[in-house]
Scaffold this active site. Sequence first.
Site, mmCIF file in Angstrom:
data_model
loop_
_atom_site.group_PDB
_atom_site.id
_atom_site.type_symbol
_atom_site.label_atom_id
_atom_site.label_comp_id
_atom_site.label_asym_id
_atom_site.label_seq_id
_atom_site.Cartn_x
_atom_site.Cartn_y
_atom_site.Cartn_z
ATOM 1 N N ASN A 124 29.689 0.836 -7.578
ATOM 2 C CA ASN A 124 29.868 0.272 -6.237
ATOM 3 C C ASN A 124 29.737 -1.251 -6.321
ATOM 4 O O ASN A 124 28.643 -1.764 -6.525
ATOM 5 C CB ASN A 124 28.794 0.878 -5.320
ATOM 6 C CG ASN A 124 28.821 0.319 -3.915
ATOM 7 O OD1 ASN A 124 29.478 -0.679 -3.644
ATOM 8 N ND2 ASN A 124 28.093 0.960 -3.018
ATOM 9 N N HIS A 151 36.364 1.800 0.366
ATOM 10 C CA HIS A 151 35.272 1.195 -0.399
ATOM 11 C C HIS A 151 34.781 2.211 -1.431
ATOM 12 O O HIS A 151 34.542 3.382 -1.109
ATOM 13 C CB HIS A 151 34.152 0.794 0.573
ATOM 14 C CG HIS A 151 32.859 0.475 -0.105
ATOM 15 N ND1 HIS A 151 32.789 -0.352 -1.205
ATOM 16 C CD2 HIS A 151 31.584 0.888 0.144
ATOM 17 C CE1 HIS A 151 31.530 -0.439 -1.597
ATOM 18 N NE2 HIS A 151 30.785 0.301 -0.802
ATOM 19 N N CYS A 176 29.121 -4.211 2.254
ATOM 20 C CA CYS A 176 30.286 -3.527 1.662
ATOM 21 C C CYS A 176 31.518 -3.568 2.568
ATOM 22 O O CYS A 176 32.620 -3.256 2.130
ATOM 23 C CB CYS A 176 29.932 -2.084 1.319
ATOM 24 S SG CYS A 176 28.488 -1.941 0.284
HETATM 25 N N1 ACO Z 1 18.794 10.374 -11.979
HETATM 26 C C1 ACO Z 1 18.145 11.556 -11.907
HETATM 27 N N2 ACO Z 1 17.525 11.985 -10.803
HETATM 28 C C2 ACO Z 1 17.574 11.180 -9.713
HETATM 29 C C3 ACO Z 1 18.223 9.945 -9.713
HETATM 30 C C4 ACO Z 1 18.862 9.545 -10.901
HETATM 31 N N3 ACO Z 1 19.524 8.377 -11.008
HETATM 32 N N4 ACO Z 1 18.110 9.388 -8.494
HETATM 33 C C5 ACO Z 1 17.397 10.238 -7.738
HETATM 34 N N5 ACO Z 1 17.063 11.324 -8.481
HETATM 35 C C6 ACO Z 1 16.310 12.493 -8.066
HETATM 36 C C7 ACO Z 1 15.385 12.211 -6.905
HETATM 37 O O1 ACO Z 1 14.160 11.670 -7.362
HETATM 38 C C8 ACO Z 1 15.209 13.593 -6.326
HETATM 39 O O2 ACO Z 1 14.294 14.303 -7.122
HETATM 40 P P1 ACO Z 1 13.268 15.351 -6.440
HETATM 41 O O3 ACO Z 1 14.154 16.398 -5.814
HETATM 42 O O4 ACO Z 1 12.473 15.808 -7.584
HETATM 43 O O5 ACO Z 1 12.527 14.539 -5.421
HETATM 44 C C9 ACO Z 1 16.582 14.235 -6.546
HETATM 45 O O6 ACO Z 1 17.221 13.475 -7.579
HETATM 46 C C10 ACO Z 1 17.449 14.223 -5.310
HETATM 47 O O7 ACO Z 1 17.428 12.894 -4.760
HETATM 48 P P2 ACO Z 1 18.249 12.502 -3.484
HETATM 49 O O8 ACO Z 1 18.076 11.046 -3.186
HETATM 50 O O9 ACO Z 1 17.930 13.491 -2.405
HETATM 51 O O10 ACO Z 1 19.716 12.776 -4.023
HETATM 52 P P3 ACO Z 1 21.048 12.919 -3.211
HETATM 53 O O11 ACO Z 1 21.636 14.234 -3.482
HETATM 54 O O12 ACO Z 1 20.926 12.480 -1.794
HETATM 55 O O13 ACO Z 1 21.964 11.860 -3.952
HETATM 56 C C11 ACO Z 1 22.848 9.659 -3.579
HETATM 57 C C12 ACO Z 1 21.622 10.474 -3.915
HETATM 58 C C13 ACO Z 1 23.863 9.806 -4.715
HETATM 59 C C14 ACO Z 1 22.455 8.199 -3.464
HETATM 60 C C15 ACO Z 1 23.446 10.194 -2.257
HETATM 61 O O14 ACO Z 1 22.478 10.229 -1.242
HETATM 62 C C16 ACO Z 1 24.598 9.402 -1.785
HETATM 63 O O15 ACO Z 1 25.675 9.521 -2.304
HETATM 64 N N6 ACO Z 1 24.402 8.550 -0.745
HETATM 65 C C17 ACO Z 1 25.411 7.663 -0.282
HETATM 66 C C18 ACO Z 1 24.879 6.341 -0.390
HETATM 67 C C19 ACO Z 1 25.685 5.397 -1.196
HETATM 68 O O16 ACO Z 1 26.664 5.698 -1.847
HETATM 69 N N7 ACO Z 1 25.224 4.187 -1.138
HETATM 70 C C20 ACO Z 1 25.842 3.122 -1.821
HETATM 71 C C21 ACO Z 1 25.405 1.847 -1.236
HETATM 72 S S1 ACO Z 1 25.770 1.644 0.399
HETATM 73 C C22 ACO Z 1 27.381 1.583 0.574
HETATM 74 O O17 ACO Z 1 28.089 1.126 -0.274
HETATM 75 C C23 ACO Z 1 27.908 2.126 1.775
#
Ligand code: ACO
Length: 320
Positions: free
Chosen positions: A277, A247, A111
């Site tokens: 993304n 980004h 990215c």
């Molecule tokens: N729909 C519904 N539920 C979901 C989904 C979905 N698509 N995805 C995960 N869940 C559930 C999980 O299973 C988990 O359930 P549980 O509590 O029963 O185990 C719950 O939601 C929480 O999951 P987490 O992974 O802890 O959710 P989090 O609040 O961390 O959000 C996210 C996830 C959005 C990916 C967040 O961590 C984030 O924004 N990270 C940044 C990473 C990013 O943007 N990466 C992009 C690629 S890299 C880059 O471009 C830099």
Amino acid sequence: MTSRIVGTGHCVPETVITNDDLSKIVDTNDEWISSRTGIKSRRIVKEENTSYMAYMAAKQALDNANILPEDIDLIIVATSTPDTIFPNTACCVQGLLNNKKAVCFDLNAACSGFIYALNVAHSHIVAKMAKKALVIGSECMSKVINWKDRGTCVLFGDGAGAVVIEESKEGFIHTVVGSDGSKGEAIICDGHSNSYFEGEKEKKHPFTEMNGQEVFRFAVKKVPESIGQLLEKSNTLIEEIDWYILHQANERIISSVSKRLGVPMEKFPINLEQYGNTSAASVPILLDEMNRNGMLKKGDKIVISGFGAGLTWGTSLLIW
Ligand code: ACO
């Protein structure tokens, strides 16, 4: 002497996949995706591919710059999802543009790739190794995603953005780039075949896998840090910056960066709700949209910043 952006373009696939569409494939819903990421829909390739989108974005950027394809002497495509290992995507773009004189190569910094590629093209121009360069970010993230994994498939989209840069008195002021290879497992995708001699080794990470929270923490710390370094090195005050084009990974990352810097969200344009993304393509797609709808004024001071797998990051300050 420096280099400056003189034209922009972008291309996204025709097919729109909404959050509701995804809820028919995996156990998810619009509310979860929108509230955690800001994403509402994404474009996904069917007929298009990485080099075709790169070419279409490049053609637009050349038209916008009023420069002929044959005048380009450097083409760099930032991508981690090329159509072929070789020829590289930049050579494919060169062939489609019918350009004979450019030096062409791809650059993979995930990215952050577009900022890395711009920095390399800028350095070529300043070192008099090139006069006019095409810098493109193009990705088909949909091909390296596990469409059964709701944790990652909702985040990404496909697309390409391009800029033309050339020698100028004013333009790029400073760039900060960095990498931390010790955190490679935070976002990883193998994507390689085994050789005959290795036998049938199972791929550990055949599709994109991510430790979302680690990536989140990395981004909200590293992006403000690199912007701080950039402003200090270029003797620029934070209030002097007109736009922060980050980004487009996640709206929560962008709003955390805005809070940490104490800069209002109005200075952080966002289009991730439409495209998700798009990795190396996100910054140039947004730049082109802003350019075409008249948001960028001559003399604006702009910070552009990418961050992602590697881990890698890159932040530049430029005058429009
Ligand atoms: N729909 C519904 N539920 C979901 C989904 C979905 N698509 N995805 C995960 N869940 C559930 C999980 O299973 C988990 O359930 P549980 O509590 O029963 O185990 C719950 O939601 C929480 O999951 P987490 O992974 O802890 O959710 P989090 O609040 O961390 O959000 C996210 C996830 C959005 C990916 C967040 O961590 C984030 O924004 N990270 C940044 C990473 C990013 O943007 N990466 C992009 C690629 S890299 C880059 O471009 C830099």
